[in-house]
Design an enzyme around this catalytic site. Structure first.
Site, PDB file in Angstrom:
ATOM      1  N   HIS A 294       0.853  -1.206   0.000  1.00 43.74           N
ATOM      2  CA  HIS A 294       0.000   0.000   0.000  1.00 43.74           C
ATOM      3  C   HIS A 294       0.873   1.235   0.000  1.00 43.74           C
ATOM      4  CE1 HIS A 294      -3.002   2.923   1.569  1.00 43.74           C
ATOM      5  NE2 HIS A 294      -3.843   2.122   0.961  1.00 43.74           N
ATOM      6  N   PHE A 295       1.214   1.733  -1.029  1.00 40.76           N
ATOM      7  CA  PHE A 295       1.101   1.444  -2.444  1.00 40.76           C
ATOM      8  C   PHE A 295       2.457   1.006  -2.992  1.00 40.76           C
ATOM      9  CE2 PHE A 295      -2.287   4.515  -1.637  1.00 40.76           C
ATOM     10  CZ  PHE A 295      -3.357   3.924  -2.265  1.00 40.76           C
TER      11      PHE A 295
END
Length: 149
Positions: free
Chosen positions: A46-47
């Site tokens: 993430h991410f």
């Protein structure tokens, strides 16, 4: 009731504990802090190549410090055995203003809106190390004195 007693009574443990400590706790609110360590597992996805703390975990941090710690304090004043407290998150309305990156320490404040019939509703705010507002909102939950309720 001491900060350490409240922290020891939280129904969480790593990796889902988002409270490092408390700096204020009274009948009207709470203040505490947490550092989102860079090696926390959720940052891996993430991410991609740009890790950011998910908003749901910012909300959880606000709830643990601003709602649960305060709720345990308030129940303790009613002579409830807080080791047997059950917690149910009932509503959240959060606004996210800035990202929180790996390694950042945040400070959460809460202000009690009401505590009636074991339902606690609070206004919460999260700040970064520079004192900038990261997110804010209204959180509510139910606290029971028996995990079977």
């Amino acid at each position: 009731m001491s900060f350490q007693h409240i922290l020891a009574s939280l129904p969480y443990e790593p990796p889902f504990l988002f409270v490092d400590g408390l700096s204020r706790l009274d009948d009207d609110g709470a203040e505490g802090y947490f550092t989102f360590q860079p090696k926390m597992d959720f940052y891996k996805g993430h991410f991609k190549n740009n890790p950011v703390t998910p908003g749901v975990l910012l909300t959880e941090c606000c709830a643990q410090i601003g709602l649960v710690c305060l709720g345990l304090h308030l129940l303790g004043k009613e002579n409830v055995a807080i080791a047997k407290v059950g917690i149910g998150f009932s509503s959240s309305e959060m606004e996210f203003l800035k990202p929180v990156f790996p390694g950042e320490k945040v400070r959460v404040t809460s202000k009690k809106i009401y505590f009636r019939f074991r339902k606690l509703k609070c206004e919460v705010k999260m700040y970064d190390a520079n004192g900038d507002l990261v997110c804010k909102g209204i959180l509510a939950g139910m606290l029971t004195n028996n995990k079977d309720e």
